[in-house]
Write a protein that holds these residues in place. Structure first.
Motif, short mmCIF file in Angstrom:
data_model
loop_
_atom_site.label_atom_id
_atom_site.label_comp_id
_atom_site.label_asym_id
_atom_site.label_seq_id
_atom_site.Cartn_x
_atom_site.Cartn_y
_atom_site.Cartn_z
N LEU A 1 -47.49 -80.04 -25.60
CA LEU A 1 -47.65 -79.99 -27.06
C LEU A 1 -48.23 -78.63 -27.42
CD1 LEU A 1 -49.19 -83.45 -27.97
CD2 LEU A 1 -46.83 -82.70 -28.12
N ILE A 2 -47.74 -78.08 -28.53
CA ILE A 2 -48.23 -76.78 -29.00
C ILE A 2 -48.81 -76.98 -30.40
CG2 ILE A 2 -47.56 -74.42 -29.56
CD1 ILE A 2 -45.26 -74.78 -27.48
N SER A 3 -50.02 -76.46 -30.59
CA SER A 3 -50.76 -76.74 -31.82
C SER A 3 -51.32 -75.45 -32.41
CB SER A 3 -51.91 -77.69 -31.49
OG SER A 3 -52.81 -77.79 -32.57
N ILE A 4 -51.51 -75.46 -33.75
CA ILE A 4 -52.16 -74.31 -34.39
C ILE A 4 -53.66 -74.54 -34.56
CG2 ILE A 4 -50.17 -73.30 -35.59
CD1 ILE A 4 -50.95 -74.95 -38.06
N ASP A 5 -54.18 -75.59 -33.89
CA ASP A 5 -55.63 -75.84 -33.90
C ASP A 5 -56.09 -75.95 -32.45
OD1 ASP A 5 -58.14 -77.22 -33.77
OD2 ASP A 5 -57.87 -77.80 -35.86
N PRO A 6 -57.06 -75.13 -32.04
CA PRO A 6 -57.47 -75.14 -30.62
C PRO A 6 -58.11 -76.46 -30.19
CG PRO A 6 -58.92 -73.71 -31.91
CD PRO A 6 -57.80 -74.12 -32.82
N THR A 7 -58.55 -77.27 -31.15
CA THR A 7 -59.25 -78.51 -30.78
C THR A 7 -58.39 -79.75 -31.00
OG1 THR A 7 -60.17 -78.67 -33.01
CG2 THR A 7 -61.50 -77.53 -31.36
N ASP A 8 -57.29 -79.62 -31.71
CA ASP A 8 -56.45 -80.80 -32.01
C ASP A 8 -55.09 -80.64 -31.35
OD1 ASP A 8 -55.04 -82.93 -33.06
OD2 ASP A 8 -54.75 -82.00 -35.02
N LEU A 9 -54.93 -81.29 -30.18
CA LEU A 9 -53.65 -81.20 -29.49
C LEU A 9 -52.98 -82.57 -29.47
CD1 LEU A 9 -55.21 -78.72 -27.20
CD2 LEU A 9 -52.79 -78.44 -27.66
N GLY B 1 -45.08 -77.55 -32.34
CA GLY B 1 -43.89 -77.52 -31.50
C GLY B 1 -44.16 -78.13 -30.15
N LYS B 2 -43.09 -78.26 -29.35
CA LYS B 2 -43.31 -78.77 -28.01
C LYS B 2 -42.30 -78.19 -27.04
CE LYS B 2 -40.58 -83.02 -27.98
NZ LYS B 2 -40.61 -84.42 -27.61
N LEU B 3 -42.66 -78.25 -25.79
CA LEU B 3 -41.82 -77.77 -24.69
C LEU B 3 -41.56 -78.97 -23.78
CD1 LEU B 3 -40.78 -75.32 -22.83
CD2 LEU B 3 -43.04 -75.47 -21.77
N ARG B 4 -40.30 -79.24 -23.50
CA ARG B 4 -39.96 -80.42 -22.69
C ARG B 4 -39.06 -79.99 -21.54
NH1 ARG B 4 -36.59 -84.62 -25.93
NH2 ARG B 4 -34.84 -83.48 -25.04
N SER B 5 -39.34 -80.51 -20.34
CA SER B 5 -38.50 -80.11 -19.19
C SER B 5 -37.56 -81.24 -18.80
CB SER B 5 -39.38 -79.74 -17.99
OG SER B 5 -39.73 -80.90 -17.26
N ASN B 6 -36.56 -80.90 -17.97
CA ASN B 6 -35.73 -81.94 -17.36
C ASN B 6 -36.49 -82.54 -16.18
OD1 ASN B 6 -35.62 -79.84 -15.53
ND2 ASN B 6 -33.41 -79.87 -15.28
N PHE C 1 -35.95 -76.17 -19.50
CA PHE C 1 -36.92 -76.49 -20.54
C PHE C 1 -36.30 -76.27 -21.91
CE2 PHE C 1 -39.24 -75.42 -16.78
CZ PHE C 1 -40.40 -76.20 -16.80
N THR C 2 -36.69 -77.11 -22.87
CA THR C 2 -36.26 -76.91 -24.25
C THR C 2 -37.50 -76.84 -25.13
OG1 THR C 2 -34.27 -78.18 -23.80
CG2 THR C 2 -34.80 -77.80 -26.11
N VAL C 3 -37.46 -75.92 -26.10
CA VAL C 3 -38.58 -75.73 -27.03
C VAL C 3 -38.15 -76.23 -28.41
CG1 VAL C 3 -40.17 -74.06 -28.03
CG2 VAL C 3 -39.20 -73.64 -25.75
#
Length: 357
Positions: free
Chosen positions: A167-175, A184-189, A195-197
């Motif tokens: 998981l990608i977040s614009i808040d360092p404390t809320d993931l 956004g997120k990054l997911r692998s096979n 990987f897909t973003v």
């Protein structure tokens, strides 16, 4: 001028510092070069018009302030001459050139916007392994690499997920997945090699009538094993949406898994898609290692160090990433990438099945 290199020996990693004494480039050559320069942005234009990408492999000096050394370096390497300039271990503590001044007024907007043309956005990635489960699930933070250390993004692998899912977040404390800071997120096979973003749009199952809320695919990354398994230099292919004539990303909102970036790339359906690769490091007999020139932005040898380029212009560095300390890395990106794309590509290189530090 001192340069730091990526080094990967055939079976293990070694750190070297090298100074290239033959490089006597000076800024007075810039005007001459810039007259011949064509805009690298044309490499990435698709969307509506037929792609303007030329297949002829012209050497075009990169945009940006650090063009000279890279161009000379490349010409020298491509001349097939044996023997490089003498190596010395001077200036180990050379300062990394910092990021230019960048105003981040609206963080959400900034991290999804392509880098301005001609500006290299220089960042730093730190990995936090402290805490109960952070050994297994570290948190990664992205900041601008300048005095203010402006926070941009945080990323963390989700627990209880069958495949690697960051998981990608614009808040360092809320993931959290449901939070309003999820960007956004990054997911692998399952193999952990592709990987897909995605951005923070909705899953196609929850599409509204005109599909405008459906998530976009921002990038895909494919890692190939080589003859040495993953021990030698990695081979990466990065697939991104093309840009339109206004320099904006062409939205790719797949309705199903067969329409995503990876399937388009696999089927060579490249209408609005751009293919990039990591720049192949060059074997150096003297140091018995593979080397790449990072202009002092990378100081430690690592299999994770890489530079991403377009096949038609290997001198224009779209993105570079490399280690500067045990848990610190530099990540620099140029047009047409945005921070989320570059950070997700960097996160993919940390993934467990690939990692061999």
């Amino acid at each position: 001028s001192t340069q730091y290199c990526m080094t990967v020996s055939p079976t293990s990693l070694t750190a070297t510092t090298s100074s290239d004494e033959e490089d006597d480039s000076d800024s007075s050559t810039k005007p001459i070069r810039s007259e011949k320069k064509k805009n690298p942005a044309s490499l990435f234009q698709t969307g509506g018009d037929p792609p303007k990408e030329k297949k002829s492999k012209k050497k075009v000096p990169p945009k940006g302030a650090e063009s000279e050394e890279e161009t000379l370096e490349t010409q020298q390497k491509n001349s097939n001459k044996k023997g490089k300039a003498k190596k010395s271990k001077k200036q180990l503590k050379e300062e990394r050139p910092p990021s230019p001044v960048i105003e981040v007024d609206n963080l959400e907007e900034f991290v999804l916007q392509p880098a301005p043309q001609g500006v290299t956005i220089k960042c730093r990635v730190t990995r936090d392994k402290k805490g109960m489960d952070r050994g297994l699930y570290p948190t990664y933070y992205l900041h601008l690499d300048n005095d203010k250390k402006v926070f941009l993004l945080a990323g963390r692998k989700r627990k209880k997920s069958k495949t690697s899912n960051y998981l990608i977040s614009i808040d360092p404390t809320d993931l959290s997945r449901g939070g309003e800071n999820f960007i956004g997120k990054l997911r692998s096979n399952l193999m952990g090699t592709r990987f897909t973003v995605f951005d923070n749009g909705a899953n196609p199952d929850r599409a509204n009538a005109d599909w405008s809320n459906v998530r976009q695919e921002l990038s895909a990354v494919v890692y190939e094993t080589n003859v040495l398994g993953f021990k030698g230099p990695r081979k990466m292919t990065v697939i991104i949406p093309g840009m339109n004539a206004d320099g904006e990303r062409v939205p790719i909102r797949p309705r199903n898994d067969n329409d995503g970036l990876l399937m388009r790339w696999q089927n060579r359906n490249m209408d609005s898609v751009i293919e990039l690769h990591n720049k192949a490091p060059v074997w150096n007999d003297e140091t018995q290692s593979y080397v790449l020139n990072f202009h002092g932005r990378v100081t430690h040898a690592s299999v994770k160090n890489f530079q991403i380029v377009h096949g038609s212009d290997p001198d224009y560095i779209v993105m570079q990433f490399g280690r500067v300390a045990d848990d610190a890395f530099t990540m620099d990106y140029n047009y047409p990438l945005c921070a989320v794309q570059a950070f997700a590509i960097a996160l993919s290189s940390f993934d467990g099945k690939l990692a061999c530090e």
